[in-house]
Scaffold this active site. Structure first.
Site, short mmCIF file in Angstrom:
data_model
loop_
_atom_site.label_atom_id
_atom_site.label_comp_id
_atom_site.label_asym_id
_atom_site.label_seq_id
_atom_site.Cartn_x
_atom_site.Cartn_y
_atom_site.Cartn_z
N CYS A 110 -25.27 -27.92 -23.04
CA CYS A 110 -23.81 -27.88 -22.98
C CYS A 110 -23.27 -27.53 -24.35
O CYS A 110 -23.13 -28.37 -25.22
CB CYS A 110 -23.23 -29.21 -22.51
SG CYS A 110 -21.50 -29.03 -22.05
N LEU B 247 -19.41 -26.84 -18.19
CA LEU B 247 -20.51 -27.49 -17.48
C LEU B 247 -20.37 -29.01 -17.58
O LEU B 247 -20.67 -29.75 -16.64
CB LEU B 247 -21.83 -27.04 -18.10
CG LEU B 247 -23.08 -27.12 -17.24
CD1 LEU B 247 -22.90 -26.37 -15.95
CD2 LEU B 247 -24.27 -26.55 -18.01
N CYS B 248 -19.88 -29.44 -18.74
CA CYS B 248 -19.75 -30.88 -18.98
C CYS B 248 -18.72 -31.49 -18.02
O CYS B 248 -18.90 -32.60 -17.53
CB CYS B 248 -19.30 -31.12 -20.41
SG CYS B 248 -19.51 -29.71 -21.48
N THR B 249 -17.63 -30.75 -17.75
CA THR B 249 -16.63 -31.26 -16.81
C THR B 249 -17.26 -31.40 -15.43
O THR B 249 -17.07 -32.40 -14.74
CB THR B 249 -15.43 -30.30 -16.73
OG1 THR B 249 -14.90 -30.16 -18.04
CG2 THR B 249 -14.37 -30.81 -15.80
#
Lengths: 181, 443
Positions: free
Chosen positions: A108, B215-217
């Protein structure tokens, strides 16, 4: 039919007649430029399994400070043909304990996804990766448990990192040994 | 087979006399206020020249059906159509060349047969395959290419193919590209003269990319039903791999994603995940509007007609881009999109360079430093197949260093293209097509 041709002639155009030759792609040319301009510190190295294929290579990071000091981390880089319109695809090949890298190796990092822009280059991506090892980021997690550990108990998180890097387990997950020695 | 026979009989062109073409001939044979006097030819020869022209229509979907019908009724007689898709029941509301009994058949073939039947004297050749399956020779036979596509990838492919086809010594190699596109109530049509005017790659920023979600969300704090679906699509599928490969058209696969997304939405108290939304997000579907397709196709075919007949000025060298919006009443705006000097497709075309194939790579690199337009001190060089020499990183320099003493004739073929970059060039790169000035003696 048309008089288009006589209206303008592109002086620079290719005059090769009818030969069908392979052309160097825009992605190949751009990655060549990015690679030749790379200025990597001694903690990072690239390796090219097939030197003719510069779109696929690996990066090794050996942090010399921070919580991940002493480890050796491997990433694969796959540059799409649409590069630089699309970001490189980067994956960690080891199973590691890190809040911003999940157990499958997905990373990420904002500039690898939503914040990628064609003006960014390989150097920016690699520096961004290195930064993840110096300053793991709990507010942007991909491995939620690791992030929670980092946020709630920094010392405990450090111990977990050491143990995971040595090939130990953290909360029922066994990690890969990534220590240099 | 009862239905197609019935349909065919009701669709059989009634006795349409040549009067069908009266209005068309008025335009083709009489000068108008904007007709270009020099290139317009009112004699019957111009009409027959137009009828001999070969056109390629790419896509036989929403836009393609309209385009084929419009071209046939504009007096073009030799049309090819290429589409890899088969007819789906959901196409029938707007792809009016198809009937229920055609479901599952090739779009290109059914569309071609239908238009041939309705418009006497027109020949439509279907190609049921990908555009990438055809070679340069195939594209070389056409005079004009018209695209009614729904993907940017396919547009970029045909664009770069047509740019590469251009050969300054052969005027026939320049194929005007007319591109139509629609999205809901909005659309555009544009005309490209490959290598001469702004191309699709130059205009790539006109397509707003879908906003990517971090992507983190997706992984931690989904807020919208779409986030849950994307999570199921990107992360859950990869982890669990319920089927070997995700097929967006397989209801079983979509159902799996839908159930995953729904469970996640419930976990985070998010409402709004439905089967059709799942399908929409995964396939990136935007509703298609029949009237938008009709308007854009008409504009594209008008441009083809004007280019072919010179009866009126076409889009191209001045204004080249017409955008249309039907969202709030009707609005169109036509403007000139400039060609980009650094366009990766049409901005950097290989220059010819004569070299002695008996030179070593090292000698060749030294000669690059002396060339006035290059003056390269630290060039890195590759061909399509080979990394010839990299100044850095060290790992590549070491692997390519042995090439320095090799002769150029060993590293490249006569006529092969190389790409040269150098830190001193900034964002500029050079491409050269190498021509051997002497025969290559390998030993």
């Amino acid at each position: 039919m048309l008089k288009i041709w006589s209206m303008q002639q592109d002086a620079n155009a290719d005059a090769a007649a009818g030969t069908k030759k392979k052309k160097v792609t825009a992605a190949q040319l751009r990655i060549q430029k990015d690679l030749s301009e790379l200025a990597l510190p001694s903690t990072m190295k690239t390796d090219f399994p097939d030197p003719d294929d510069t779109l696929n290579f690996t990066l090794t990071i050996e942090p010399d400070e921070g919580m991940y000091k002493g480890g050796r981390f491997h990433f694969t880089f796959a540059i799409p043909q649409s590069f630089p319109h699309e970001a490189p695809k980067v994956k960690c090949t080891q199973k590691i304990y890190h809040p911003n890298i999940d157990l499958d190796g997905n990373v990420c990092l904002n500039i690898l996804r939503e914040d990628w822009k064609p003006v960014l280059n390989l150097q920016a991506v690699i520096i961004g990766l290195q930064f993840l090892f110096l300053e793991p980021n709990a507010s942007d997690p991909l491995n939620k448990e690791a992030a929670e550990d980092l946020r709630s108990n920094r010392e405990g998180f450090k111990r977990n990192v050491r143990s995971a890097m040595g090939g130990g387990s953290v909360k029922h997950q066994t990690f890969e040994r990534v220590l240099k020695t | 087979m009862s239905q197609p026979v019935m349909v065919a009989s009701t669709l059989q062109a009634p006795t349409v006399p040549d009067s069908r073409w009266i209005y068309l001939d008025n335009v083709r044979q009489k000068k108008g206020p904007f007709t270009d006097e020099e290139s317009f030819d009112a004699s019957g020869e111009a009409v027959s020249a137009m009828e001999k022209m070969k056109l390629l229509v790419i896509g036989a979907g929403g836009l393609g059906c309209e385009i084929l019908k419009d071209l046939a009724l504009s007096g073009f007689k030799d049309i090819h159509v290429i589409d890899m898709d088969t007819i789906d029941v959901s196409n029938l509301n707007r792809q009016f060349l198809f009937r229920q009994s055609d479901v599952g058949k090739s779009k290109a073939e059914v569309a071609a047969r239908f238009v041939e039947k309705r418009v006497k004297g027109v020949s439509i050749t279907p190609h049921n395959c990908k555009i990438q399956d055809k070679d340069d020779e195939f594209y070389m036979q056409f005079n004009i290419v018209i695209c009614g596509l729904d993907s940017i990838e396919a547009r970029r492919w045909i664009n770069s193919t047509l740019v590469d086809l251009v050969d300054n010594e052969n005027p026939e190699s320049l194929k005007p590209l007319i591109d139509g596109g629609t999205e809901g109530f909005k659309g555009q049509s544009r005309v490209i003269f490959p290598t001469m005017t702004s191309c699709i790659e130059c205009q790539l920023d006109m397509h707003a990319p879908r906003a990517a979600v971090p992507l983190c969300t997706l992984a931690t704090i989904p807020r919208q039903p779409e986030h849950c679906i994307e999570w199921a699509h990107i992360m859950a599928w990869e982890q669990e791999k319920p089927f070997p490969k995700l097929d967006n058209d397989d209801p079983e696969h979509i159902t799996w994603l839908y159930k995953k997304a729904l469970a996640r939405a419930q976990e985070f108290n998010i409402s709004g995940v439905t089967y059709s939304l799942t399908q929409g997000v995964v396939k990136n579907i935007i509703p298609a509007i029949a009237s938008t397709n009709a308007i854009i196709a008409a504009s594209c075919c008008n441009e083809a007609f004007k280019i072919a007949t010179s009866t009126n000025p076409s889009l191209g060298f001045e204004e080249n881009y017409m955008m249309y919006s039907g969202n709030d009443s009707i609005y169109t705006y036509t403007f000139k999109h400039e060609k980009k000097d650094d366009c990766p497709v049409c901005g950097n075309i290989a220059r010819n360079m004569e070299i002695d194939p008996n030179f070593t790579l090292e000698e060749f690199i030294e000669s690059l430093a002396a060339r006035p337009e290059a003056q390269l001190k630290k060039p890195s060089i590759r061909s399509e197949q080979k990394t010839i020499y990299m100044q850095s990183p060290e790992s590549l320099e070491l692997k390519t260093r042995p090439n320095l003493v090799k002769k150029m004739g060993e590293l490249v073929e006569d006529g092969e293209e190389i790409g040269v970059s150098d830190p001193s060039l900034g964002s500029v790169n050079f491409k050269y097509r190498l021509r051997f000035s002497k025969p290559f003696k390998s030993h």
